[in-house]
Design an enzyme around this catalytic site. Structure first.
Site: not given
Length: 1036
Positions: A309, A221
């Site tokens: 995810e 991320e």
């Protein structure tokens, strides 16, 4: 052969290849496919549709599971086996830099991966492979995932986020000079040893070397930038320099819209496979997000769609919901329950996702000091396997989906042809059409257009088939009962006999060929109608004796079945005098009790479906089926039951004997050829009454006494800091715990000064993280306490000095005890936020502090006496430092008293100990929790829970929400005495006690799991030489 050699050579030369898509599972794909590779191995390749493992397309359905969040590694196999049993073929896992490197030079820079502990990553990898799961690695710079018998996704970081202290960064990393997650040389020097060790471990265990790891993630991320992209490239280069050959992935936020580090976009730090993450539902039911496909096509069209995810639940913070339970119950039962999985996950398949990792599938526990400030002890996450390892109803839904994806290889090369509300007779229904261009198999994924709808809607579906366009069903309708989705197929070919399902309005769970007969299980909710049309190689004859209520129509080689779904209907179909297919049409609840365990073959990946073995048996009834093995005429099954259970098995005809958990069963035969038996036991479990145990108590804040000897404490005499973004607000000394080697747990500060008599008070600014607290004492007299909240991590306060408290002309001591809620992730202050006293001053006169002393956990991170449990297991409370939380601690002189009947009389901290035995039946798994009865919200106190030396929970009465805490099997001993201890910290002069303590269970399961006491961690006797000699402290 010549073609094969040329193709492999092309693979290594250009990182792309063409190869025939022929596999051992289905041999009807003869087309030529272009595939990409790393140029270093062809064990894992990919095209725009899917991953290929060992030359076969594989749908990666992965489960996120973090090793440290289950601190007893003997239980890892249980979670892995439950993951595999419930339809997953991979696991993604993070590794936690902070746990392996408490100091930069841990083990000479090699890190701490001690065998037998939660840091034993090699064992974690081995257990995954034993379970037949692939791994995806996500180490603190990377991302680690384990895939069921097929692939692995590794996520080592160095930064992992993961709602864990520092986002995986050790506490000393935040204290270095300069920025983090950039090319800052100090940061590079910090992460390189850790990532080097992880890269070597990955290389050793990657699939081309016989291991289960198929993918490895770089960073997490993270956005490209001038000083960030070269850092990302450095991670990629380090992997390759250490012989990591498998594809490198990246996990981008917001579903993968930005394209950071995509291989299809220009820039530095590009990876092989670009992935996104998405958490589409948090605190209320939300509309599905339909942008993944378009976003993916815009930024990474050469890649398969990967969701590294995808929300399997949601996180909760301190005070996030009302007190009670773990707080996560609203997710597991509703917001991320089976209906959420049914709608949201199938929407991902509808948008062509073929790599999907569910975060979390097992959340586990933020035990000790492993949490970061936005979360609390429980990390249950509303996951399919709860914090206490119990597989809930969500796992039945996932098994239905996972087994379908496992056998439906045509979906992996299907194109999205269209979607909208024009596919059905009702405009309320949304449909996506995916079609495989080579086989013409189509998948119609339907749901309410408004996916939050709870309406019951009936419709018919317009489909294109090899028999032409049809409106199905021809009789009756398809029903969507509110939050429901279906994957309906056309021209779906299955089994040895290549039977074609022209269309079905019931969903497919799985199919398997047993002997020469193809078994297929279809399902729909009870009371809904199902219509299935099949075509055979000859004229079919159908036997409906086992299918009351089913109507059959045959025309030439075609069979149409109609059924109002209820009890299982078994329908044998004969062609040319031979049973070729047996269809089972079941209600969804019953189908959710069926399993398809793999019969392992020989070889490195013999227990991986389609790669090593295509053989499976069908087993209905048990809570968990862990394994299936055939030897001669015997079939041996292992698993768990949650009470008396009727079991049904479809196995080869040569099987004459069935063993369940090693015990031969009395078996009967059914008319449709299955074998049936009954097993399991209903247990009555009696647990100790904690209120009736003998408790002992002692004070745990002797540091408030001005005469306490703090000479062994660290002298906090630094005057500069690398926390330049948050410098001290006042005072000459820097009182940031990270700069002195303390990275978690309660902190004790003692400020010394000689009083002139003019002093009237103190100004204090303390930063401890969200929901923290501190208490201040002068010369043993309570001044006051301050507390943060779910949004407040620092408070500034003034405390008046009570009369007759100062010792004029003598040494005076201001004692501050502070709760430490973990180190922030980089989303807060870029990961550089101190813990401790941000500012201090004496009000009145000209007196200044002559000295500050600081103490956290005994020995700090670098020299903690308990290296087995690790430095984050305990904090700086006196009872912790002397080892009173450990079994075998000598509490002979302690006063009798319990946290229930003898709490803290005023402000301060007491510590309590008791012991009990817990005899439980053999071959049972009894997950147990400690339940705390909440007191009135106005009573401000905090408690920490210790079991046999392990700190397993933090309870905050006036904030919540958690009131029940997992006591992990094994750490909770069956065959030895258990020591339960609690710290109780009252923040107010009115005092506090605990309203009630109780042991509760999550059930009792007959199991094949080998449950043993986890007693390797050293008790008091083995650590006493590294701890202060205990002094008797009177309770407060």
């Amino acid at each position: 052969m010549l073609l094969h050699v040329l193709l492999i050579g092309f693979l290594y030369a250009t990182s792309a290849t063409y190869s025939y898509a022929v596999d051992s599972f289905s041999t009807r794909h003869g087309h030529l496919e272009r595939r990409n590779s790393t140029g270093l191995t062809n064990a894992v390749t990919w095209d725009p549709h899917s991953l290929w493992i060992q030359g076969q397309r594989v749908f990666i359905l992965s489960a996120e599971f973090h090793p440290w969040r289950l601190p007893n590694p003997n239980l890892w196999q249980d979670v892995f086996q439950k993951i595999r049993s419930n339809g997953f073929n991979a696991v993604s896992f993070y590794t936690h830099w902070a746990l392996h490197y408490p100091s930069p030079d841990t083990n000479g820079g090699m890190g701490d991966f001690q065998a037998g502990t939660y840091r034993d990553i090699q064992r974690f990898i081995d257990e995954a492979k034993n379970a037949g799961l692939w791994l995806i690695a996500r180490y603190p710079v990377l991302y680690l995932v384990i895939v069921q018998l097929l692939t692995s996704f590794t996520r080592p970081g160095p930064y992992i986020n993961g709602e864990t202290t520092g986002g995986g960064f050790p506490g000393w990393v935040g204290a270095i000079s300069g920025s983090l997650r950039t090319t800052n040389p100090n940061y590079t020097e910090a992460w390189t040893p850790y990532m080097t060790q992880m890269a070597k471990l990955i290389a050793k265990n990657q699939v081309n070397n016989g291991g289960p790891i198929i993918l490895v993630q770089a960073e997490n991320e993270f956005s490209a930038g001038t000083d960030k992209s070269p850092y990302m490239q450095a991670i990629v280069d380090l992997y390759r320099a250490n012989e990591v050959d498998i594809p490198i992935t990246f996990n981008d936020q917001h579903g993968g819209q930005a394209g950071n580090f995509s291989p299809d976009l220009p820039g530095t730090g590009r990876v092989n496979i670009y992935c996104g993450d998405s958490y589409p539902q948090s605190n209320s039911w939300a509309q599905v997000q339909s942008v993944y496909y378009s976003d993916h096509e815009a930024v990474a069209p050469s890649n398969p769609m990967c969701l590294a995810e995808f929300g399997g639940g949601w996180l909760l913070g301190w005070g996030g919901v009302a007190r009670g339970g773990t707080g996560y119950e609203k997710y597991s039962s509703d917001l991320s329950g089976p209906a959420y999985e049914d709608i949201f996950y199938k929407e991902n398949y509808a948008q062509t996702a073929t790599i999907m990792n569910i975060y979390m599938l097992f959340g586990g526990t933020n035990w000790g000091q492993t949490a970061e400030p936005t979360v609390y002890t429980s990390y249950d996450y509303g996951a399919g396997i709860n914090e206490n390892r119990v597989a809930g109803p969500k796992m039945n839904e996932m098994r239905l989906q996972g087994l379908f994806l496992r056998v439906s290889r045509d979906l992996l090369a299907a194109n999205l042809l269209g979607n909208g509300t024009n596919y059905t007779t009702s405009s309320l229904i949304h449909t996506a059409e995916l079609r495989n261009p080579q086989t013409n198999t189509a998948f119609y994924i339907i749901r309410h257009d408004t996916s939050t709808s709870t309406a019951v809607t009936t419709t018919q579906l317009f489909v294109s088939t090899s028999a032409g366009p049809l409106t199905v069903p021809s009789n009756g309708s398809i029903t969507l009962n509110g939050r429901e989705s279906k994957i309906l197929v056309t021209d779906y070919i299955f089994g040895l006999h290549q039977t074609r399902i022209l269309y079905s309005t019931a969903e497919i769970m799985t199919w398997s060929t047993v002997d020469q007969t193809d078994y297929i299980i279809l399902y729909a909710p009870t009371g809904q109608s199902a219509e299935v049309m099949l075509t055979f190689s000859g004229a079919p004859e159908v036997n409906l004796s086992g299918a009351p209520g089913v109507a059959a129509t045959t025309t030439n080689n075609t069979l149409t079945l109609n059924n109002l779904v209820g009890s299982p209907a078994w329908i044998p179909v004969t062609v040319d005098g031979k049973i070729v297919t047996i269809l089972a049409i079941m209600d969804k609840g019953t189908a959710g009790l069926w399993h398809a365990p793999v019969i392992a073959a020989s070889g490195t990946f013999g227990n991986y479906f389609s790669i090593g073995s295509n053989q499976s048996v069908l087993v209905g009834g048990p809570y968990v089926v862990r394994s299936a093995t055939m030897l001669g005429t015997s079939l041996s099954l292992s698993g768990d039951t949650n009470g008396t259970t009727n079991v049904e098995v479809i196995a080869p005809s040569k099987v004459k004997k069935i063993l369940w958990n090693g015990v031969e069963q009395h078996v009967s035969s059914s008319p449709h050829g299955s074998m049936q038996f009954t097993t399991g036991t209903n247990f009555s479990i009696t647990l100790p009454d904690l209120s009736k145990l003998s408790w002992k108590m002692a004070g745990s804040l002797p540091e408030a006494n001005p005469d306490f000897d703090d000479s062994a404490f660290v002298t906090a005499n630094m005057t500069t800091t690398n926390f330049t973004n948050l410098p001290p607000l006042s005072g000459t000394n820097v009182l940031y715990s990270q700069q002195y080697g303390f990275y978690g747990g309660n902190l004790i500060f003692r400020g010394h000064f000689v009083a002139s008599g003019a002093e009237t008070g103190f100004n204090l600014t303390v930063q401890g993280g969200l929901a923290f607290a501190y208490s201040a004492f002068l010369n043993g007299v309570f001044l006051g306490s301050s507390e943060g909240s779910s949004t407040v991590s620092m408070t500034s306060d003034s405390w008046a000095i009570p009369k007759n408290t100062l010792r004029v002309g003598q040494n005076n001591v201001l004692t501050v005890v502070q709760d430490h809620m973990g180190i922030v992730e980089t989303s807060t202050n870029s990961g550089k936020e101190p813990r401790g006293i941000r500012g201090y001053s004496i009000i009145g006169g000209n007196t200044t502090f002559s000295m500050w002393k600081l103490q956290g956990n005994q020995g700090g991170a670098a020299d903690a006496p308990d290296t087995y449990r690790g430095y984050l297991n305990e904090g700086g409370l006196y009872a912790e430092r002397i080892g009173a939380h450990l079994s075998g601690f000598p509490d002979v002189g302690w006063k009798a008293g319990s946290p229930i009947t003898n709490g803290v009389e005023g402000a301060g901290i007491n510590f309590y100990r008791t012991s009990f035995n817990l005899p439980l039946p053999q071959n049972t798994d009894v997950p147990i929790r400690l339940a705390i009865t909440p007191s009135d919200m106005s009573v401000r106190f905090r408690a920490q829970i210790y079991l046999n030396g392990w700190q397993l929970g933090k309870y905050i009465n006036d904030i919540g929400p958690q009131t029940i805490f997992v006591l992990p099997v094994g750490i909770l001993r069956r065959n030895a005495l258990n020591t339960l201890a609690l710290s109780l910290w009252s923040l107010d002069s009115s005092g506090a006690s605990i309203a009630g303590l109780q042991l509760i269970t999550d059930g009792a399961f007959s199991t094949s799991l080998d449950i043993a006491d986890y007693i390797d961690a050293p008790d008091y006797a083995a650590q006493s030489h590294s701890r202060p000699t205990p002094q008797l402290v009177s309770p407060m």
